[in-house]
Design a protein around this motif. Sequence first.
Motif, PDB file in Angstrom:
ATOM      1  N   ALA A  22       0.835  -1.208   0.000  1.00 34.50           N
ATOM      2  CA  ALA A  22       0.000   0.000   0.000  1.00 34.50           C
ATOM      3  C   ALA A  22       0.868   1.256   0.000  1.00 34.50           C
ATOM      4  O   ALA A  22       0.570   2.234  -0.689  1.00 34.50           O
ATOM      5  CB  ALA A  22      -0.935  -0.008   1.201  1.00 34.50           C
ATOM      6  N   PHE A  23       1.952   1.220   0.761  1.00 35.98           N
ATOM      7  CA  PHE A  23       2.865   2.359   0.814  1.00 35.98           C
ATOM      8  C   PHE A  23       3.476   2.628  -0.566  1.00 35.98           C
ATOM      9  O   PHE A  23       3.486   3.762  -1.046  1.00 35.98           O
ATOM     10  CB  PHE A  23       3.965   2.086   1.842  1.00 35.98           C
ATOM     11  N   PHE A  24       3.990   1.569  -1.204  1.00 37.07           N
ATOM     12  CA  PHE A  24       4.585   1.721  -2.535  1.00 37.07           C
ATOM     13  C   PHE A  24       3.547   2.182  -3.558  1.00 37.07           C
ATOM     14  O   PHE A  24       3.838   3.026  -4.407  1.00 37.07           O
ATOM     15  CB  PHE A  24       5.229   0.413  -3.006  1.00 37.07           C
ATOM     16  N   LEU A  25       2.360   1.617  -3.504  1.00 40.55           N
ATOM     17  CA  LEU A  25       1.316   1.996  -4.455  1.00 40.55           C
ATOM     18  C   LEU A  25       0.965   3.468  -4.305  1.00 40.55           C
ATOM     19  O   LEU A  25       0.891   4.211  -5.296  1.00 40.55           O
ATOM     20  CB  LEU A  25       0.076   1.118  -4.265  1.00 40.55           C
ATOM     21  N   ASN A  26       0.761   3.927  -3.086  1.00 41.98           N
ATOM     22  CA  ASN A  26       0.438   5.329  -2.855  1.00 41.98           C
ATOM     23  C   ASN A  26       1.564   6.239  -3.345  1.00 41.98           C
ATOM     24  O   ASN A  26       1.323   7.240  -4.010  1.00 41.98           O
ATOM     25  CB  ASN A  26       0.167   5.576  -1.372  1.00 41.98           C
ATOM     26  N   SER A  27       2.789   5.882  -3.013  1.00 38.28           N
ATOM     27  CA  SER A  27       3.935   6.692  -3.417  1.00 38.28           C
ATOM     28  C   SER A  27       4.060   6.759  -4.935  1.00 38.28           C
ATOM     29  O   SER A  27       4.275   7.829  -5.506  1.00 38.28           O
ATOM     30  CB  SER A  27       5.210   6.117  -2.796  1.00 38.28           C
ATOM     31  N   GLY A  28       3.917   5.618  -5.593  1.00 35.97           N
ATOM     32  CA  GLY A  28       4.018   5.590  -7.049  1.00 35.97           C
ATOM     33  C   GLY A  28       2.904   6.369  -7.732  1.00 35.97           C
ATOM     34  O   GLY A  28       3.151   7.125  -8.672  1.00 35.97           O
ATOM     35  N   LEU A  29       1.684   6.190  -7.258  1.00 39.26           N
ATOM     36  CA  LEU A  29       0.553   6.905  -7.874  1.00 39.26           C
ATOM     37  C   LEU A  29       0.630   8.405  -7.627  1.00 39.26           C
ATOM     38  O   LEU A  29       0.233   9.203  -8.480  1.00 39.26           O
ATOM     39  CB  LEU A  29      -0.776   6.343  -7.359  1.00 39.26           C
ATOM     40  N   SER A  30       1.164   8.815  -6.484  1.00 39.19           N
ATOM     41  CA  SER A  30       1.261  10.253  -6.199  1.00 39.19           C
ATOM     42  C   SER A  30       2.295  10.943  -7.087  1.00 39.19           C
ATOM     43  O   SER A  30       2.209  12.149  -7.308  1.00 39.19           O
ATOM     44  CB  SER A  30       1.576  10.497  -4.729  1.00 39.19           C
ATOM     45  N   LYS A  31       3.258  10.197  -7.603  1.00 38.24           N
ATOM     46  CA  LYS A  31       4.269  10.778  -8.497  1.00 38.24           C
ATOM     47  C   LYS A  31       3.840  10.739  -9.965  1.00 38.24           C
ATOM     48  O   LYS A  31       4.458  11.384 -10.803  1.00 38.24           O
ATOM     49  CB  LYS A  31       5.587  10.023  -8.348  1.00 38.24           C
ATOM     50  N   ASP A  36       6.304  19.991 -13.101  1.00 38.91           N
ATOM     51  CA  ASP A  36       7.705  20.144 -13.496  1.00 38.91           C
ATOM     52  C   ASP A  36       8.624  20.411 -12.304  1.00 38.91           C
ATOM     53  O   ASP A  36       9.720  19.858 -12.237  1.00 38.91           O
ATOM     54  CB  ASP A  36       7.856  21.265 -14.526  1.00 38.91           C
ATOM     55  N   ALA A  37       8.182  21.235 -11.364  1.00 39.95           N
ATOM     56  CA  ALA A  37       9.024  21.560 -10.208  1.00 39.95           C
ATOM     57  C   ALA A  37       9.266  20.319  -9.340  1.00 39.95           C
ATOM     58  O   ALA A  37      10.386  20.086  -8.875  1.00 39.95           O
ATOM     59  CB  ALA A  37       8.379  22.673  -9.385  1.00 39.95           C
ATOM     60  N   THR A  38       8.225  19.540  -9.130  1.00 40.65           N
ATOM     61  CA  THR A  38       8.359  18.323  -8.332  1.00 40.65           C
ATOM     62  C   THR A  38       9.279  17.335  -9.032  1.00 40.65           C
ATOM     63  O   THR A  38      10.173  16.746  -8.412  1.00 40.65           O
ATOM     64  CB  THR A  38       6.980  17.692  -8.080  1.00 40.65           C
ATOM     65  N   ALA A  39       9.065  17.146 -10.329  1.00 37.84           N
ATOM     66  CA  ALA A  39       9.906  16.227 -11.100  1.00 37.84           C
ATOM     67  C   ALA A  39      11.358  16.676 -11.054  1.00 37.84           C
ATOM     68  O   ALA A  39      12.267  15.849 -10.871  1.00 37.84           O
ATOM     69  CB  ALA A  39       9.412  16.149 -12.539  1.00 37.84           C
ATOM     70  N   GLU A  40      11.586  17.961 -11.200  1.00 41.00           N
ATOM     71  CA  GLU A  40      12.950  18.491 -11.174  1.00 41.00           C
ATOM     72  C   GLU A  40      13.600  18.259  -9.808  1.00 41.00           C
ATOM     73  O   GLU A  40      14.776  17.907  -9.730  1.00 41.00           O
ATOM     74  CB  GLU A  40      12.932  19.987 -11.515  1.00 41.00           C
TER      75      GLU A  40
END
Length: 145
Positions: A22-31, A36-40
């Motif tokens: 669940a932790f990995f799924l939430n983290s992956g979906l939130s990204k 652009d600023a977050t990705a950078e």
Amino acid sequence: MAVGRAWRSAARQVPLRLTAGAFFLNSGLSKRDADDATAEGFHQIAAGTYPFLGKVDAQRFVRLLSAGEVAVAATLLLPVVPAAVAGTAVTAFSVGTLGLYLRTPGMRQEGSLRPTEQGISLAKDVWILGIGLSLIAEGLQRKHR
């Protein structure tokens, strides 16, 4: 008798696999739809530690990171994936993030492994490493029976 033992082994894995999955799924979906600023920001931190990532576009990097986290979640949440396989995926991912923790300046207190306030978000991945290693050990133990 072997079926009962296998069922108990699988039952022991459920809390580890569900919580980490669940932790990995939430983290992956939130990204997944990072601006652009977050990705950078993610890209700069990663490329600072792993210079080969500097050649990858920031948006592409965060999409790949998102997909990787969702893939790790799938190995954990799908019961047909053997424990050793799921554990290997989790362990590999956590080794990468712990590398960021160990190599990025300002993440650890001077001369210590203890995290700074900024380093806590990466230092917590040590428990993910523990989950991965536990699943690998469980899978190998089941294989030897």
